[in-house]
Design a protein around this motif. Structure first.
Motif, PDB file in Angstrom:
ATOM      1  N   PHE A   1     -16.278  21.369 -17.650  1.00 42.81           N
ATOM      2  CA  PHE A   1     -16.640  22.627 -16.998  1.00 42.81           C
ATOM      3  C   PHE A   1     -16.310  22.651 -15.501  1.00 42.81           C
ATOM      4  CE2 PHE A   1     -19.660  25.989 -15.665  1.00 42.81           C
ATOM      5  CZ  PHE A   1     -19.238  26.983 -16.530  1.00 42.81           C
ATOM      6  N   PRO A   2     -16.703  21.604 -14.740  1.00 39.06           N
ATOM      7  CA  PRO A   2     -16.404  21.656 -13.297  1.00 39.06           C
ATOM      8  C   PRO A   2     -14.908  21.756 -13.004  1.00 39.06           C
ATOM      9  CG  PRO A   2     -17.997  19.945 -13.765  1.00 39.06           C
ATOM     10  CD  PRO A   2     -17.493  20.429 -15.083  1.00 39.06           C
TER      11      PRO A   2
ATOM     12  N   TRP B   1     -24.152  41.818 -20.635  1.00 46.04           N
ATOM     13  CA  TRP B   1     -24.089  40.593 -21.435  1.00 46.04           C
ATOM     14  C   TRP B   1     -25.375  40.414 -22.229  1.00 46.04           C
ATOM     15  CZ3 TRP B   1     -20.787  35.875 -20.882  1.00 46.04           C
ATOM     16  CH2 TRP B   1     -21.275  34.788 -21.621  1.00 46.04           C
TER      17      TRP B   1
ATOM     18  N   ASP C   1     -15.940  35.046 -11.168  1.00 44.68           N
ATOM     19  CA  ASP C   1     -15.417  33.785 -11.722  1.00 44.68           C
ATOM     20  C   ASP C   1     -16.422  33.068 -12.592  1.00 44.68           C
ATOM     21  OD1 ASP C   1     -13.409  34.418 -10.106  1.00 44.68           O
ATOM     22  OD2 ASP C   1     -13.409  32.563  -8.933  1.00 44.68           O
ATOM     23  N   ALA C   2     -17.645  32.966 -12.071  1.00 46.58           N
ATOM     24  CA  ALA C   2     -18.662  32.205 -12.792  1.00 46.58           C
ATOM     25  C   ALA C   2     -18.833  32.762 -14.196  1.00 46.58           C
ATOM     26  CB  ALA C   2     -19.974  32.253 -12.031  1.00 46.58           C
ATOM     27  N   PHE C   3     -18.776  34.096 -14.328  1.00 45.50           N
ATOM     28  CA  PHE C   3     -18.947  34.729 -15.629  1.00 45.50           C
ATOM     29  C   PHE C   3     -17.720  34.506 -16.515  1.00 45.50           C
ATOM     30  CE2 PHE C   3     -22.180  38.041 -13.947  1.00 45.50           C
ATOM     31  CZ  PHE C   3     -23.142  37.061 -13.967  1.00 45.50           C
TER      32      PHE C   3
ATOM     33  N   TYR D   1     -15.907  31.829 -16.483  1.00 42.17           N
ATOM     34  CA  TYR D   1     -16.034  30.460 -16.990  1.00 42.17           C
ATOM     35  C   TYR D   1     -17.095  30.367 -18.075  1.00 42.17           C
ATOM     36  CZ  TYR D   1     -13.527  29.556 -12.657  1.00 42.17           C
ATOM     37  OH  TYR D   1     -12.623  29.574 -11.649  1.00 42.17           O
ATOM     38  N   LEU D   2     -18.196  31.077 -17.855  1.00 43.61           N
ATOM     39  CA  LEU D   2     -19.270  31.041 -18.852  1.00 43.61           C
ATOM     40  C   LEU D   2     -18.795  31.647 -20.170  1.00 43.61           C
ATOM     41  CD1 LEU D   2     -22.368  31.902 -16.677  1.00 43.61           C
ATOM     42  CD2 LEU D   2     -22.172  29.954 -18.216  1.00 43.61           C
TER      43      LEU D   2
ATOM     44  N   TYR E   1      -4.563  29.036  -7.096  1.00 39.33           N
ATOM     45  CA  TYR E   1      -4.631  29.928  -5.931  1.00 39.33           C
ATOM     46  C   TYR E   1      -3.849  29.347  -4.763  1.00 39.33           C
ATOM     47  CZ  TYR E   1      -6.909  32.653  -2.161  1.00 39.33           C
ATOM     48  OH  TYR E   1      -7.177  33.442  -1.085  1.00 39.33           O
TER      49      TYR E   1
ATOM     50  N   GLN F   1     -16.576  29.226 -21.889  1.00 38.06           N
ATOM     51  CA  GLN F   1     -17.349  28.146 -22.480  1.00 38.06           C
ATOM     52  C   GLN F   1     -18.005  28.614 -23.768  1.00 38.06           C
ATOM     53  OE1 GLN F   1     -20.776  26.882 -20.509  1.00 38.06           O
ATOM     54  NE2 GLN F   1     -20.805  24.944 -21.588  1.00 38.06           N
TER      55      GLN F   1
ATOM     56  N   PHE G   1     -22.448  43.078 -15.064  1.00 37.39           N
ATOM     57  CA  PHE G   1     -21.968  42.195 -16.119  1.00 37.39           C
ATOM     58  C   PHE G   1     -23.130  41.465 -16.781  1.00 37.39           C
ATOM     59  CE2 PHE G   1     -20.022  38.518 -18.053  1.00 37.39           C
ATOM     60  CZ  PHE G   1     -18.837  39.019 -18.561  1.00 37.39           C
TER      61      PHE G   1
ATOM     62  N   PHE H   1     -13.228  25.325 -12.105  1.00 38.79           N
ATOM     63  CA  PHE H   1     -13.228  25.803 -10.720  1.00 38.79           C
ATOM     64  C   PHE H   1     -12.033  25.217  -9.978  1.00 38.79           C
ATOM     65  CE2 PHE H   1     -17.541  25.638 -12.277  1.00 38.79           C
ATOM     66  CZ  PHE H   1     -18.072  26.868 -11.921  1.00 38.79           C
ATOM     67  N   VAL H   2     -11.810  23.908 -10.209  1.00 43.43           N
ATOM     68  CA  VAL H   2     -10.708  23.235  -9.525  1.00 43.43           C
ATOM     69  C   VAL H   2      -9.377  23.842  -9.970  1.00 43.43           C
ATOM     70  CG1 VAL H   2      -9.593  21.020  -9.108  1.00 43.43           C
ATOM     71  CG2 VAL H   2     -12.058  21.118  -9.421  1.00 43.43           C
TER      72      VAL H   2
ATOM     73  N   ALA I   1      -8.708  27.113  -8.265  1.00 45.41           N
ATOM     74  CA  ALA I   1      -8.439  26.925  -6.839  1.00 45.41           C
ATOM     75  C   ALA I   1      -7.043  26.367  -6.617  1.00 45.41           C
ATOM     76  CB  ALA I   1      -9.498  26.007  -6.233  1.00 45.41           C
TER      77      ALA I   1
END
Lengths: 369, 417
Positions: B270-271, B382, B252-254, B256-257, B281, B260, B378, B274-275, B278
């Motif tokens: 950005f935060p 990258w 997930d983090a990747f 989002y990055l 989900y 961005q 990854f 995540f929300v 979720a």
């Protein structure tokens, strides 16, 4: 452990144990659970009320004060005298110890140059609001810029037209536990964000490098286009030299943070990490000569976690808490900490002295022509 | 056929109610376990959310030190998954093992308060907390699978995961709300986190029924039990499929990055990414669980990966706008809803009741291990090829791997019957 969690009653077997009917056991454990909930709610309420009540500045020692309406040359700083003026932007005259003049602005960080200043503020609410106030020589707020996170650093370019603002952005913990910094350049005349440094091309020895975890902070301007900053990646920090128009930064040197360019543009003061095994990092102030590449440490041996400011070409200003500890990297959560401004020779000789008591986030304001 | 479904529901919920209504009836036990997870996740996510700030600003650890602690504590969870599972399977005391795990985690929140001044004991406390998390997860999932009414495995896991995710979303929100109101009040966050965790433990103790199903109890040591399970063709194929898919999944983090990097949206949002994921989900966990009960978990898992492929495809758009970003988040949340709990439901039909916890722990370990390999790979790609080419590589590889995995799932189902 409380009764509901530990289960003080005998374990309910198929027929209950110790002759107690199962329904009774069930009722007892449900009652114990309700009791647990009541206790927890009470503890949470008391904790919240106390935590919210405990903040706010305490009363402190008296410092002579006056109201300021216009910036003259001298030192602009954040008042931390633990009085009612705590957090307000203040001006000191040419001689330290003279009456300070309190401005109408309350900031956690500020910078001023070329007739314009930036004041990073935190308005606490249910959801805190972070903003940058752009103000002029008479402390009129010309515009307000919303910020994405907790204010960390700001610098205004010599002309007063551009500013760099760094905030801490808290990643949501759902998938990622890291926090990061965001640095953007703002046009102070229009209030628009010109560039977000995350979008910049990073080069090393001229060739492009990528990483997922680039973080930028601590910008210092040479002019409206050329600047220096810190790049953090993979647990290391680098000095980068940037070209704002070309949206590019070049890695210049490693292991240095929070650069500050001297007024004559020949040297950079910075903080240098002193690693001590796995323990917390300490910071040591040093100065780099850009032409020769030589660096030397300053006489200050305490832990200084601040982006320093050049008082003039010979002296460096920085803040320490009044008990000599490093100032917090961010002012959020540290609302009422008393700090002093110290001064030490840039040459590395001599010894540090207190410059202004009860002050932080200095900005040296040049006499207007 | 399903070899291990529990016939008798253990909770209070009616078994034979029609599968209508917004939330399918899955029994009181599953709901109670979900609520335990909800409160525990509020508690633990409160702490995880403020921990980076606390460690770096209050204790002044460097980013590297924080990275080391973070990495080590994650590894501990993976290692203890199997240990907790074997103990639970051998003793048949799923509830007690899970209870121990939840209770130790709750205690760690008080521990954080006690050791707050120095980082070494604090790291120890985080280790203990992670150990407890590993310990409780497989017996908890076993309890869910053993408490689910017949034919409602997917729904049961869906309900549990929806409640669990709700907790994970609320936790950081609660913590930041408190820190905004009372800056620097880290000890208050820890104390409140402890109280919330206690409520979760209380729900488990009082409202979750014990399950001791019949069947032979194996008394092999750890490696014997695991080796015996891996020799089962059905489980082996399931594990292979899970490993293949997760190795090619971008973390997930990747995602989002990459988003961005490729879009001009402001970093202040950005935060919210995540929300967004979720929320998608938790909204889809129950419907997809029911779908798994209706058309079979294999189809739903495969569908989940199709959603994921669509999400990767959207990442390749030039400067994706707000709609495209929302679509990526919805697809990502949908992928989790279609795979996370459903995979456990699928594994529950493959592993016999006598080794349920160990089997589920194996699946969880394989998923965690593959994701570790994936994020390392990854990151490596990258830094050599840049974001776009890396996403394309993963997209192509996953497209090729998906039919292979689907055949492995099918072979797993055949070898079971």
């Amino acid at each position: 452990m409380s009764p509901g969690a530990g289960g003080p009653s005998p374990k309910p077997g198929p027929h209950g144990s110790a002759g107690v009917p199962r329904a009774t056991l069930r009722r007892r454990s449900v009652l114990a659970f309700v009791g647990l909930c009541v206790v927890c709610v009470a503890v949470i309420t008391v904790t919240v009320v106390r935590a919210v009540h405990d903040r706010g500045p305490r009363s402190g020692t008296g410092v002579a004060q006056d109201e300021a309406t216009q910036i003259s040359s001298g030192l602009l700083f954040r008042d931390t005298t633990l009085q009612r003026s705590f957090g307000r932007l203040a001006l000191a005259g040419a001689s330290p110890g003279a009456t300070r003049r309190i401005t109408p602005l309350t900031c956690s960080r500020a910078s001023f140059a070329g007739g314009r200043g930036v004041c990073l503020t935190v308005k606490r609410n249910i959801i805190s609001n972070y903003s940058a106030l752009v103000f002029n020589e008479r402390f009129d707020v010309e515009r307000t810029i919303q910020l994405a996170g907790i204010p960390s650093r700001t610098r205004v370019s010599p002309s007063g037209d551009t500013a760099a603002i760094t905030v801490f952005v808290l990643g949501h913990s759902y998938a990622d536990h890291k926090f990061s910094t965001r640095t953007s350049f703002v046009d102070l005349r229009s209030g628009d964000v010109v560039e977000d440094m995350e979008q910049f091309t990073v080069t090393k020895d001229g060739s492009r490098v990528y990483s997922l975890d680039f973080n930028f902070w601590g910008v210092t301007f040479a002019n409206d286009n050329r600047f220096f900053a810190t790049l953090g990646t993979a647990g290391r920090t680098y000095l980068v030299e940037g070209d704002l128009a070309a949206r590019r930064v070049e890695i210049v040197r490693d292991d240095m943070e929070c650069p500050s360019l001297s007024p004559d543009g020949s040297r950079i003061a910075f903080k240098k990490p002193v690693h001590s095994g796995l323990g917390p990092v300490r910071w040591r102030l040093a100065v780099l000569d850009l032409a020769s590449g030589d660096e030397h440490e300053l006489a200050e041996t305490r832990n200084v976690d601040d982006q320093v400011v050049w008082l003039d070409d010979e002296r460096i200003l920085y803040a320490l808490t009044s008990d000599g500890e490093a100032t917090p990297s961010t002012d959020d959560g540290q609302a009422s900490i008393a700090t002093d401004l110290w001064v030490t020779p840039a040459a590395g000789s001599g010894r540090p002295e207190v410059y202004v008591h009860g002050a932080s986030s200095p900005a040296v304001v040049a006499a207007s022509p | 056929m399903y070899i291990s479904l529990r016939r008798r529901p253990s909770g209070n919920g009616p078994v034979d109610s029609p599968p209508d209504g917004l939330v399918p009836s899955v029994g009181g036990n599953v709901v109670a376990l979900g609520l335990t997870s909800l409160f525990t996740d509020i508690s633990s996510e409160m702490v995880t959310a403020v921990l980076p700030l606390y460690l770096t600003f209050e204790l002044r650890l460097s980013a590297t030190q924080f990275g080391v602690i973070d990495g080590l504590t994650q590894a501990v969870t993976a290692l203890t998954l199997l240990a907790g599972a074997v103990v639970a399977d051998r003793s048949r005391r799923y509830k007690e093992v899970a209870f121990a795990g939840y209770a130790v985690s709750a205690g760690c929140k008080v521990g954080l308060l006690a050791v707050r001044s120095s980082w070494m004991p604090l790291t120890g406390m985080l280790f203990l907390d992670r150990t407890a998390k590993g310990l409780r997860t497989p017996p908890r999932d076993s309890l869910i699978s053993l408490s689910a009414p017949p034919g409602r495995l997917g729904s049961a896991f869906g309900v549990h995961r929806a409640l669990d995710t709700t907790g994970a979303v609320l936790g950081p929100f609660v913590a930041f709300l408190l820190l905004f109101a009372a800056p620097g009040a880290y000890s208050s966050v820890f104390l409140i986190s402890f109280c919330v965790a206690l409520v979760g433990v209380g729900i488990l103790a009082v409202f979750v029924d014990k399950i001791r199903d019949a069947g032979p109890v194996h008394d092999r040591v750890l490696f014997g039990a695991v080796a015996e399970l891996v020799r089962m063709p059905a489980l082996r194929r399931l594990l292979a499929a899970a490993a293949l898919l997760n190795v090619l999944t971008i973390s997930d983090a990747f995602v989002y990055l990459t988003l961005q990097h490729r879009s001009s949206f402001q970093s202040r949002f950005f935060p919210l990414l995540f929300v967004g994921t979720a929320v998608a989900y938790l909204a889809l966990a129950v419907p997809f669980g029911r779908l798994a009960d209706g058309i079979g978990p294999r189809r739903v898992v495969a569908g989940g990966y199709v959603l994921l492929l669509c999400a990767y495809g959207s990442l390749l758009l030039h400067d994706p706008g707000p709609l495209a970003i929302l679509a990526v988040l919805a697809l990502l949340g949908g992928y989790y809803a279609a795979t996370d709990g459903v995979l456990m439901a699928l594994a529950s039909t493959v592993v016999g009741v006598d080794r349920r916890a160990t089997g589920l722990a194996l699946v969880a370990t394989v998923v965690a291990g593959s994701r570790l390999v994936s994020s390392t790979g990854f990151g490596f790609l990258w830094s050599r090829m840049g974001p776009r080419a890396t996403v394309v590589t993963f997209l192509v590889a996953l497209t090729v791997a998906l039919p292979v995995a689907v055949r492995l799932f099918a072979a797993s189902a055949r070898s079971r019957s």
